[in-house]
Design an enzyme around this catalytic site. Sequence first.
Site, PDB file in Angstrom:
ATOM      1  N   GLY C 217       0.485  -1.645   0.264  1.00 28.37           N
ATOM      2  CA  GLY C 217      -0.071   0.114   0.186  1.00 28.37           C
ATOM      3  C   GLY C 217       0.749   1.283  -0.313  1.00 28.37           C
ATOM      4  O   GLY C 217       1.883   2.084   0.149  1.00 28.37           O
ATOM      5  N   HIS C 218       0.441   1.605  -0.416  1.00 27.10           N
ATOM      6  CA  HIS C 218       1.037   3.940  -0.486  1.00 27.10           C
ATOM      7  C   HIS C 218       1.171   4.623   0.855  1.00 27.10           C
ATOM      8  O   HIS C 218       1.303   3.836   2.281  1.00 27.10           O
ATOM      9  CB  HIS C 218      -0.509   4.967  -0.434  1.00 27.10           C
ATOM     10  CG  HIS C 218      -1.363   4.724   0.350  1.00 27.10           C
ATOM     11  ND1 HIS C 218      -0.710   5.513   1.909  1.00 27.10           N
ATOM     12  CD2 HIS C 218      -2.399   4.334   0.702  1.00 27.10           C
ATOM     13  CE1 HIS C 218      -2.273   5.517   2.682  1.00 27.10           C
ATOM     14  NE2 HIS C 218      -3.083   4.800   2.234  1.00 27.10           N
ATOM     15  N   ASP C 219       2.918   4.688   1.076  1.00 29.77           N
ATOM     16  CA  ASP C 219       3.349   5.032   1.475  1.00 29.77           C
ATOM     17  C   ASP C 219       4.217   4.606   2.851  1.00 29.77           C
ATOM     18  O   ASP C 219       4.926   4.484   3.736  1.00 29.77           O
ATOM     19  CB  ASP C 219       3.315   6.004   2.782  1.00 29.77           C
ATOM     20  CG  ASP C 219       2.257   7.633   1.823  1.00 29.77           C
ATOM     21  OD1 ASP C 219       3.227   7.806   1.208  1.00 29.77           O
ATOM     22  OD2 ASP C 219       1.409   7.214   1.469  1.00 29.77           O
TER      23      ASP C 219
END
Lengths: 311, 311, 311
Positions: C217-219
Amino acid sequence: MKFPKIYTLKDIAQLIDSEFVGDENFPVYGMNEIHVVEKGDIVFVDHPKYYDKALNSDASVVLINKKVACPEGKTLLISDDPFRDFSKLATYFNPFNKADKSISESAEIGEGTIIQPNVFLGNNVTIGKNCLIHPNVVIYDGCTIGNNVTIHAGTTLGSDAFYYKNRETGFDKLISCGSIIIEDNVDIGAACTIDRGVTGNTLIKEGTKIDNQVQIGHDTIIGKKCLIASQVGIAGCTVLEDEVTLWGQVGVISGVTIGRKAVVYAQSGVSNSLEGGQAYFGSPCDVARKKYRELAGIKVLPEIINKVNKI
Amino acid sequence: MKFPKIYTLKDIAQLIDSEFVGDENFPVYGMNEIHVVEKGDIVFVDHPKYYDKALNSDASVVLINKKVACPEGKTLLISDDPFRDFSKLATYFNPFNKADKSISESAEIGEGTIIQPNVFLGNNVTIGKNCLIHPNVVIYDGCTIGNNVTIHAGTTLGSDAFYYKNRETGFDKLISCGSIIIEDNVDIGAACTIDRGVTGNTLIKEGTKIDNQVQIGHDTIIGKKCLIASQVGIAGCTVLEDEVTLWGQVGVISGVTIGRKAVVYAQSGVSNSLEGGQAYFGSPCDVARKKYRELAGIKVLPEIINKVNKI
Amino acid sequence: MKFPKIYTLKDIAQLIDSEFVGDENFPVYGMNEIHVVEKGDIVFVDHPKYYDKALNSDASVVLINKKVACPEGKTLLISDDPFRDFSKLATYFNPFNKADKSISESAEIGEGTIIQPNVFLGNNVTIGKNCLIHPNVVIYDGCTIGNNVTIHAGTTLGSDAFYYKNRETGFDKLISCGSIIIEDNVDIGAACTIDRGVTGNTLIKEGTKIDNQVQIGHDTIIGKKCLIASQVGIAGCTVLEDEVTLWGQVGVISGVTIGRKAVVYAQSGVSNSLEGGQAYFGSPCDVARKKYRELAGIKVLPEIINKVNKI
């Protein structure tokens, strides 16, 4: 993997710049991992724990990191790093070739087979008759597909084995030089991934049906008429005998065997070999009948604890 | 599926070379599975257990493997193999057409919609306005996409249902002739797979958001404003009512209904229909509050066992 | 995300048509979410619960939905809808550009790197030396790949974060303007999906090896020399320290940290941060040693219940 022609022990020793024990003209036919090695092949071993297994295997040439006594009728290649040198040989005999176009000129496509747009077929891919290869499927070099096979969009066949040696300096990859064989009447869903064998073949036998987003690891053998539901993950070097059913999101560890006509229910985890003809459930899984009894027990556990605490 | 024009009972009987019971001019409008069949449609049944259900359904034509009494106002097609003949009709009315190019000429693309490179749009695909279709998305023939829809890279819409009949000779596939409808304001992540309906439609309603690597089976209906996290797998013929949330890696069995505003926590397995408005956890899942009590019980189980064994 | 040049507070206020508090020439360097915000950046906050956190963060500009007292040395942007306006800025500074062709002219490809057919490289993608990008890989705009990186077929890098605000009218997406950095010697399997950061970067550090069908997922930040097996799903904003091993089908919730050299066994669910140097199992997972004791307890539970019921 078999070599394209017979090499001598001396040829091989020169390729990896190693010493050898045995007749320099000793014929070498191929190279393989210990579990698939045949007479005429090289096998590698770099841990004393496995020396005996390698020396007593069917291998005719043992690539080893110690000058041990050479068994009768065999030869040795002495290397300070058999893992590195096995990968070096794999790369030499199976070099990666950049593709010039989406459908390699050396790919063979049988009569009546439909290849949809944006498909990639690598060098020496063979596809049988009356297959349907949907868009954006990727088939790496050397894979073999039978007749009446359907492969849905976005599926990848022939990616590398996930096989690394943990070194101080980082993970070192064992180069895959094996391949994939898909037999007749197999259906493969969309966005599946099937890895090639490290030196042998990943094999999907006749009539097996595979749903979407299924992962199958290197050197795994899937029997005839198996049914594999969506999002199942099967690790490498595993065997499914014929007519096995795996329901959705099942995971299977590497190196186990699932017996004929076994059924594994959804989301279960297979961490040991399973006998055929039975149903299994749970993570880790057990015979379903037994597991259901345990689940029923868990449901009444809070009140059992109350009861025990009052005693 | 509705036919492109009205056929007569005799036309259909000729296509599958079967006997029929009823007026040869009886009008036939389409064909459907039992759970979506409408007046004017053909339904098929090949097991005595389901004869009554098929004969009493909304179907006007029953494709059946026994010469039973024909209900008033209906007709019969008598076949030794209704499954085979239903697939034969599906293929006749919905033949597979090899694509000439990546974007079919019959695909309709609305104003303001961006199609990135390497996308495949099959025949008669319809995409609304202001959509963004990222690279390597594959949309099979006949799928319908609304307005303001985003589909991330590598996603496949319209692959076949995973639906086989187990015969002695191997699995026999029921040919899918249904489709997919994606309504307005839906987002679909990367590497998702959504299967077409067998005869009806797989439907994703307005405003639903789907993360990466999600699998949705044939004929499943996802309500409005649902939130489906990554790696969720939903089997065929399932219904999610509006505003359902499924967290990562949840699995949902076929044929169940998940009620409005239900929330299913990560890695849970849904094996029964669930009432709306509650949170669920576990594999198989239960009401989360109850499941957490069980999990707390399991944590103290080893000491409870000690206690009981000392009694 | 840093802006391509320094903007003034007034410039930004005009872009989103908002009031501001502070010197109109106050310099603004970029925009970021609260967990990655730096001096000179805009941060947004729309819930009174988080006002203090935002006002006391490193942000120099707080985009807020109430006219609060402005902290010394900072400035405010007053908006009736900070979420909407943050997305508006993200779109302004990072507009989506339709690709003209599969390999963008602005993509930089290092010496010795092989790009196989049907790959998509977006605008300003940078790929280092001696990489191997297999067919049908999609790399969205702005992603950065190091040297000696292998990416297998069908993998997507840079899809949007799954990040929505639940409004009466539907889910409102926070526009992602962050990116992805893949360091040297990383291998990524087939059909993986890695989302870009919302404003910062999703980061895979040197020497990490990732198997097929993995979702990140993001980040999220993956440390050095991690080993991530097939079908693992890692949610956004999570940290894996160096040398973490996640076996097949593990799920990791958002926002947690997994300590150095932790090992998480197959199918486990990580719902809390984990200390390094230990092995974990279960869904939700616990220290493996403890979990195995519980599993042993569950196996004898039915007979324990019998025993208790007889007391």
